[in-house]
Design a protein around this motif. Sequence first.
Motif, PDB file in Angstrom:
ATOM      1  N   THR A 398       0.838  -1.205   0.000  1.00 36.30           N
ATOM      2  CA  THR A 398       0.000   0.000   0.000  1.00 36.30           C
ATOM      3  C   THR A 398       0.867   1.246   0.000  1.00 36.30           C
ATOM      4  O   THR A 398       0.583   2.222  -0.710  1.00 36.30           O
ATOM      5  CB  THR A 398      -0.939   0.001   1.219  1.00 36.30           C
ATOM      6  N   ALA A 399       1.942   1.232   0.784  1.00 33.12           N
ATOM      7  CA  ALA A 399       2.843   2.385   0.829  1.00 33.12           C
ATOM      8  C   ALA A 399       3.485   2.630  -0.536  1.00 33.12           C
ATOM      9  O   ALA A 399       3.656   3.793  -0.953  1.00 33.12           O
ATOM     10  CB  ALA A 399       3.917   2.169   1.893  1.00 33.12           C
ATOM     11  N   GLU A 400       3.837   1.574  -1.247  1.00 31.83           N
ATOM     12  CA  GLU A 400       4.403   1.746  -2.586  1.00 31.83           C
ATOM     13  C   GLU A 400       3.364   2.325  -3.544  1.00 31.83           C
ATOM     14  O   GLU A 400       3.678   3.188  -4.383  1.00 31.83           O
ATOM     15  CB  GLU A 400       4.940   0.412  -3.103  1.00 31.83           C
ATOM     16  N   LEU A 401       2.121   1.880  -3.418  1.00 36.20           N
ATOM     17  CA  LEU A 401       1.054   2.401  -4.276  1.00 36.20           C
ATOM     18  C   LEU A 401       0.786   3.874  -3.988  1.00 36.20           C
ATOM     19  O   LEU A 401       0.608   4.681  -4.910  1.00 36.20           O
ATOM     20  CB  LEU A 401      -0.217   1.581  -4.078  1.00 36.20           C
ATOM     21  N   ILE A 402       0.754   4.240  -2.705  1.00 38.48           N
ATOM     22  CA  ILE A 402       0.509   5.629  -2.332  1.00 38.48           C
ATOM     23  C   ILE A 402       1.646   6.521  -2.819  1.00 38.48           C
ATOM     24  O   ILE A 402       1.421   7.622  -3.336  1.00 38.48           O
ATOM     25  CB  ILE A 402       0.327   5.752  -0.807  1.00 38.48           C
ATOM     26  N   ALA A 403       2.876   6.062  -2.685  1.00 37.70           N
ATOM     27  CA  ALA A 403       4.011   6.843  -3.171  1.00 37.70           C
ATOM     28  C   ALA A 403       3.920   7.045  -4.676  1.00 37.70           C
ATOM     29  O   ALA A 403       4.227   8.126  -5.197  1.00 37.70           O
ATOM     30  CB  ALA A 403       5.320   6.145  -2.799  1.00 37.70           C
ATOM     31  N   GLN A 404       3.472   6.017  -5.383  1.00 33.96           N
ATOM     32  CA  GLN A 404       3.304   6.126  -6.832  1.00 33.96           C
ATOM     33  C   GLN A 404       2.199   7.119  -7.177  1.00 33.96           C
ATOM     34  O   GLN A 404       2.339   7.937  -8.092  1.00 33.96           O
ATOM     35  CB  GLN A 404       2.975   4.748  -7.404  1.00 33.96           C
ATOM     36  N   MET A 405       1.091   7.081  -6.430  1.00 35.10           N
ATOM     37  CA  MET A 405      -0.026   7.984  -6.702  1.00 35.10           C
ATOM     38  C   MET A 405       0.306   9.429  -6.357  1.00 35.10           C
ATOM     39  O   MET A 405      -0.164  10.364  -7.009  1.00 35.10           O
ATOM     40  CB  MET A 405      -1.260   7.543  -5.916  1.00 35.10           C
ATOM     41  N   ALA A 406       1.107   9.619  -5.305  1.00 37.44           N
ATOM     42  CA  ALA A 406       1.465  10.981  -4.905  1.00 37.44           C
ATOM     43  C   ALA A 406       2.303  11.663  -5.972  1.00 37.44           C
ATOM     44  O   ALA A 406       2.297  12.895  -6.089  1.00 37.44           O
ATOM     45  CB  ALA A 406       2.215  10.963  -3.585  1.00 37.44           C
ATOM     46  N   SER A 407       3.028  10.866  -6.745  1.00 37.19           N
ATOM     47  CA  SER A 407       3.814  11.387  -7.876  1.00 37.19           C
ATOM     48  C   SER A 407       3.352  10.650  -9.123  1.00 37.19           C
ATOM     49  O   SER A 407       4.007   9.714  -9.590  1.00 37.19           O
ATOM     50  CB  SER A 407       5.307  11.167  -7.642  1.00 37.19           C
ATOM     51  N   PRO A 408       2.197  11.014  -9.672  1.00 37.43           N
ATOM     52  CA  PRO A 408       1.576  10.220 -10.736  1.00 37.43           C
ATOM     53  C   PRO A 408       2.391  10.131 -12.008  1.00 37.43           C
ATOM     54  O   PRO A 408       2.133   9.285 -12.857  1.00 37.43           O
ATOM     55  CB  PRO A 408       0.255  10.951 -10.990  1.00 37.43           C
ATOM     56  N   HIS A 409       3.420  10.981 -12.165  1.00 36.19           N
ATOM     57  CA  HIS A 409       4.227  10.933 -13.377  1.00 36.19           C
ATOM     58  C   HIS A 409       5.365   9.922 -13.278  1.00 36.19           C
ATOM     59  O   HIS A 409       6.046   9.662 -14.260  1.00 36.19           O
ATOM     60  CB  HIS A 409       4.804  12.322 -13.687  1.00 36.19           C
ATOM     61  N   ARG A 410       5.542   9.366 -12.053  1.00 37.84           N
ATOM     62  CA  ARG A 410       6.576   8.350 -11.897  1.00 37.84           C
ATOM     63  C   ARG A 410       6.107   7.038 -12.514  1.00 37.84           C
ATOM     64  O   ARG A 410       4.941   6.669 -12.439  1.00 37.84           O
ATOM     65  CB  ARG A 410       6.893   8.112 -10.411  1.00 37.84           C
ATOM     66  N   ALA A 411       7.016   6.332 -13.110  1.00 41.32           N
ATOM     67  CA  ALA A 411       6.679   5.039 -13.715  1.00 41.32           C
ATOM     68  C   ALA A 411       6.367   4.020 -12.616  1.00 41.32           C
ATOM     69  O   ALA A 411       6.986   4.024 -11.551  1.00 41.32           O
ATOM     70  CB  ALA A 411       7.842   4.542 -14.572  1.00 41.32           C
ATOM     71  N   ALA A 412       5.405   3.162 -12.875  1.00 38.74           N
ATOM     72  CA  ALA A 412       5.084   2.093 -11.932  1.00 38.74           C
ATOM     73  C   ALA A 412       6.256   1.115 -11.858  1.00 38.74           C
ATOM     74  O   ALA A 412       7.008   0.953 -12.813  1.00 38.74           O
ATOM     75  CB  ALA A 412       3.819   1.370 -12.372  1.00 38.74           C
ATOM     76  N   SER A 413       6.391   0.475 -10.715  1.00 38.81           N
ATOM     77  CA  SER A 413       7.493  -0.457 -10.531  1.00 38.81           C
ATOM     78  C   SER A 413       7.046  -1.640  -9.693  1.00 38.81           C
ATOM     79  O   SER A 413       5.985  -1.629  -9.075  1.00 38.81           O
ATOM     80  CB  SER A 413       8.674   0.247  -9.843  1.00 38.81           C
ATOM     81  N   HIS A 414       7.872  -2.695  -9.681  1.00 39.60           N
ATOM     82  CA  HIS A 414       7.684  -3.879  -8.836  1.00 39.60           C
ATOM     83  C   HIS A 414       6.391  -4.621  -9.150  1.00 39.60           C
ATOM     84  O   HIS A 414       5.903  -5.369  -8.307  1.00 39.60           O
ATOM     85  CB  HIS A 414       7.711  -3.499  -7.346  1.00 39.60           C
ATOM     86  N   GLY A 415       5.815  -4.420 -10.332  1.00 41.49           N
ATOM     87  CA  GLY A 415       4.609  -5.155 -10.681  1.00 41.49           C
ATOM     88  C   GLY A 415       3.449  -4.880  -9.761  1.00 41.49           C
ATOM     89  O   GLY A 415       2.663  -5.776  -9.434  1.00 41.49           O
ATOM     90  N   LEU A 416       3.288  -3.640  -9.311  1.00 45.03           N
ATOM     91  CA  LEU A 416       2.218  -3.300  -8.381  1.00 45.03           C
ATOM     92  C   LEU A 416       0.854  -3.516  -9.032  1.00 45.03           C
ATOM     93  O   LEU A 416       0.691  -3.335 -10.240  1.00 45.03           O
ATOM     94  CB  LEU A 416       2.359  -1.844  -7.928  1.00 45.03           C
ATOM     95  N   PRO A 417      -0.163  -3.882  -8.240  1.00 50.16           N
ATOM     96  CA  PRO A 417      -1.488  -4.122  -8.813  1.00 50.16           C
ATOM     97  C   PRO A 417      -2.124  -2.837  -9.331  1.00 50.16           C
ATOM     98  O   PRO A 417      -1.825  -1.742  -8.871  1.00 50.16           O
ATOM     99  CB  PRO A 417      -2.286  -4.694  -7.630  1.00 50.16           C
ATOM    100  N   ALA A 418      -3.028  -2.988 -10.315  1.00 47.66           N
ATOM    101  CA  ALA A 418      -3.788  -1.847 -10.810  1.00 47.66           C
ATOM    102  C   ALA A 418      -4.769  -1.385  -9.736  1.00 47.66           C
ATOM    103  O   ALA A 418      -5.187  -2.160  -8.872  1.00 47.66           O
ATOM    104  CB  ALA A 418      -4.538  -2.246 -12.074  1.00 47.66           C
ATOM    105  N   LEU A 419      -5.160  -0.125  -9.798  1.00 45.95           N
ATOM    106  CA  LEU A 419      -5.917   0.471  -8.700  1.00 45.95           C
ATOM    107  C   LEU A 419      -7.443   0.383  -8.781  1.00 45.95           C
ATOM    108  O   LEU A 419      -8.101   0.567  -7.758  1.00 45.95           O
ATOM    109  CB  LEU A 419      -5.533   1.949  -8.565  1.00 45.95           C
ATOM    110  N   PRO A 420      -8.073   0.154  -9.929  1.00 47.12           N
ATOM    111  CA  PRO A 420      -9.537   0.238  -9.973  1.00 47.12           C
ATOM    112  C   PRO A 420     -10.285  -0.520  -8.883  1.00 47.12           C
ATOM    113  O   PRO A 420     -11.288   0.001  -8.361  1.00 47.12           O
ATOM    114  CB  PRO A 420      -9.854  -0.312 -11.377  1.00 47.12           C
ATOM    115  N   PRO A 421      -9.884  -1.748  -8.469  1.00 43.80           N
ATOM    116  CA  PRO A 421     -10.676  -2.428  -7.434  1.00 43.80           C
ATOM    117  C   PRO A 421     -10.715  -1.699  -6.095  1.00 43.80           C
ATOM    118  O   PRO A 421     -11.574  -1.991  -5.263  1.00 43.80           O
ATOM    119  CB  PRO A 421      -9.978  -3.790  -7.293  1.00 43.80           C
ATOM    120  N   TYR A 422      -9.781  -0.776  -5.861  1.00 45.42           N
ATOM    121  CA  TYR A 422      -9.643  -0.159  -4.539  1.00 45.42           C
ATOM    122  C   TYR A 422     -10.092   1.311  -4.525  1.00 45.42           C
ATOM    123  O   TYR A 422      -9.917   1.991  -3.527  1.00 45.42           O
ATOM    124  CB  TYR A 422      -8.177  -0.256  -4.090  1.00 45.42           C
TER     125      TYR A 422
END
Length: 427
Positions: A398-422
């Motif tokens: 969750t912390a990795e997802l939040i960090a990614q969302m806080a900087s939406p222009h950063r590329a996704a990493s570590h194969g994080l799940p897509a967000l629509p279900p949440y």
Amino acid sequence: MSDSLMANNLTNQTDIAVVGAGIIGVACALQLARQGRRVVIIDQQAPGMGASFGNAGHLATEQVFPIADGSILKRLPGMLMDPMGPLRLDWKYLPRALPWFMRLLLNLRPAPYQRTVTGIRALNETSLGAWQRLLQSISRPELLKEDGSLLVFERHASYAAIQALQARMRQQQVPVELWSAQGVQAMAPQLSEQIKGGLFFAQTGHFIDPYQLVCELMEAAKAHGVQFFRQRVEDAQLTEHGVSLQTDQGCLNASQVLIACGAHSARLTHALTGKKVPLDTERGYHLMLPHEHERLPFAVTSLERKFIMTPMAAGLRLAGTVEFAGLDRPPNMARAWQLHRLSQGLFRRDLNAESATPWMGFRPSLPDSLPIIDRVCAGKVLLAFGHQHLGLTQAAVTAELIAQMASPHRAASHGLPALPPYRLDRF
């Protein structure tokens, strides 16, 4: 300098205010600070003193199914009548709980049920790797024991249920092994010979001290400039430049806010987004046995007795009951002591409960068993709550997802799940 004066001095200096100093809020704050953000954490309790203090300590990546199934209707009379049952609904709380339970039942229909399983599984499959990365980054990998966990059964009649569960787990690609009674005895020799076998989940583990875990992450966050204010957030509103939080000690403005205060998150979410989130709390109990250090090599759950036993640095923790009674009613610590009675017969020699300490905390649960992890209000509001029994398990990812969302222009990493279900807008 007082918290109030510090908050006022930081009025125009805070990038992100994190409301909630539990495992999810602190892990998120650390990841956000590593991006160079100026982060503060606000909570009315010291870090780690809420639900994160007393969870079972189990990294439960195998738990990919919702918190309830269709049998809950048959169990409702027992839930109301048995104050010591593993699933308890306080009859005085029933009128407030019924709308939540109705939504829970609707989510047990085939299509929403499968969406839930897919959503939980996506988070759980990435949770172990996320925790490994997070603990390595603070040089404390030893806080997590990656030694698996075991679900045992005691009755011959339970064998069919165990086989069915194994098949369902394999269908979801959860690594699972069926152990015989002899296999259980070889790996956990202090367990009773009455145990007929069990399911071993190799890709799970346990934390040796959940509270210490939060404290270690908090120290790492402070080293990256994160500040903690012990205050109660009473209200919040959007502003032209971000968010304004009104606390019992003053006002704090920030460019963004992260709501990560567990079972207490609904009020602030409504204040900022206008959305009424169907968040309720499962009151969980534990009993800590300080004189039991050598009984189990890994976490063990009982199928029939419906509780878990986790070896920790401070002893053996018994946990796992669920009570629906809201946030305001006092704890019923008899439920915690009931856990010791449940353990009797599971070992060759009964557990020592001398100097044992009971505890109760609030698990934040949504009726579809999925958390809210989202970025709303033009990015001014971040949300990370509602993880039910899996807050500890899913905190690092969750912390990795939040960090990614806080900087939406950063590329996704570590194969994080897509967000629509949440996302919040599913409600």
